[in-house]
Motif scaffolding. Structure first.
Motif, PDB file in Angstrom:
ATOM      1  N   ASP A   3     -32.640   4.002  73.750  1.00 52.89           N
ATOM      2  CA  ASP A   3     -33.342   2.975  74.417  1.00 52.89           C
ATOM      3  C   ASP A   3     -32.858   1.650  74.046  1.00 52.89           C
ATOM      4  OD1 ASP A   3     -35.009   4.804  75.898  1.00 52.89           O
ATOM      5  OD2 ASP A   3     -36.848   4.375  74.490  1.00 52.89           O
ATOM      6  N   THR A   4     -31.677   0.988  75.189  1.00 52.28           N
ATOM      7  CA  THR A   4     -31.240  -0.415  74.876  1.00 52.28           C
ATOM      8  C   THR A   4     -31.935  -1.241  75.828  1.00 52.28           C
ATOM      9  OG1 THR A   4     -29.712   0.476  76.582  1.00 52.28           O
ATOM     10  CG2 THR A   4     -29.228   0.589  74.404  1.00 52.28           C
ATOM     11  N   ASP A   5     -33.175  -0.939  76.373  1.00 54.39           N
ATOM     12  CA  ASP A   5     -33.860  -1.723  77.376  1.00 54.39           C
ATOM     13  C   ASP A   5     -34.653  -3.030  76.322  1.00 54.39           C
ATOM     14  OD1 ASP A   5     -34.872  -3.190  79.463  1.00 54.39           O
ATOM     15  OD2 ASP A   5     -36.709  -1.851  79.631  1.00 54.39           O
ATOM     16  N   PRO A   6     -34.281  -4.320  76.296  1.00 49.11           N
ATOM     17  CA  PRO A   6     -34.759  -5.113  75.519  1.00 49.11           C
ATOM     18  C   PRO A   6     -36.351  -5.333  75.552  1.00 49.11           C
ATOM     19  CG  PRO A   6     -32.876  -6.127  76.355  1.00 49.11           C
ATOM     20  CD  PRO A   6     -32.831  -4.692  77.110  1.00 49.11           C
ATOM     21  N   ARG A  11     -41.841  -4.149  73.279  1.00 45.49           N
ATOM     22  CA  ARG A  11     -43.181  -3.563  73.335  1.00 45.49           C
ATOM     23  C   ARG A  11     -43.215  -2.641  72.109  1.00 45.49           C
ATOM     24  NH1 ARG A  11     -41.790  -3.280  78.920  1.00 45.49           N
ATOM     25  NH2 ARG A  11     -40.940  -1.358  78.560  1.00 45.49           N
ATOM     26  N   GLN A  12     -42.216  -2.097  71.749  1.00 52.17           N
ATOM     27  CA  GLN A  12     -42.428  -1.047  70.474  1.00 52.17           C
ATOM     28  C   GLN A  12     -42.603  -1.664  69.466  1.00 52.17           C
ATOM     29  OE1 GLN A  12     -38.897   1.215  70.405  1.00 52.17           O
ATOM     30  NE2 GLN A  12     -39.833   2.928  71.986  1.00 52.17           N
TER      31      GLN A  12
END
Length: 110
Positions: A3-6, A11-12
């Protein structure tokens, strides 16, 4: 691919931080001297109550009914009554409880 979504990564990270904070708070609460002392007192109290119950059972057995005499037995066989152990056992229990309290008090003052 990872996952590369900033926004998802943030959130993680926030979720992991919150979980870590809860874990650290739980550990701090568990090793708090006040909590440790309270658990120690509760354990001593439970052990004392158990001891008192056992002593009560023992005293009840000692002070129970006397044996029945059979015909032909000598009179002096049952002349001596069993000693009353209740005051002695209560005193021993009290001394043990006070001793435990003194030990806990001394440990707490260190």
């Amino acid at each position: 691919m990872a996952d590369t979504d900033p926004a998802e990564l943030e959130r993680q990270i926030e979720r992991t931080r919150a979980e870590l904070a809860q874990t650290v708070d739980a550990i701090a609460d568990r090793v708090s001297p006040k909590r440790v002392a309270a658990r120690g007192v509760a354990k001593v109290r439970a052990n004392a109550e158990h001891l008192v119950a056992q002593v009560g059972d023992m005293v009840g057995g000692v002070a129970g009914p006397k044996p029945v005499k059979l015909a032909g037995e000598p009179e002096e066989l049952w002349a001596d009554d069993r000693p009353d152990l209740a005051p002695i056992l209560i005193g021993v229990g009290t001394v043990l409880a006070l001793g435990a309290m003194v030990v806990l008090w001394r440990r707490r003052r260190r």
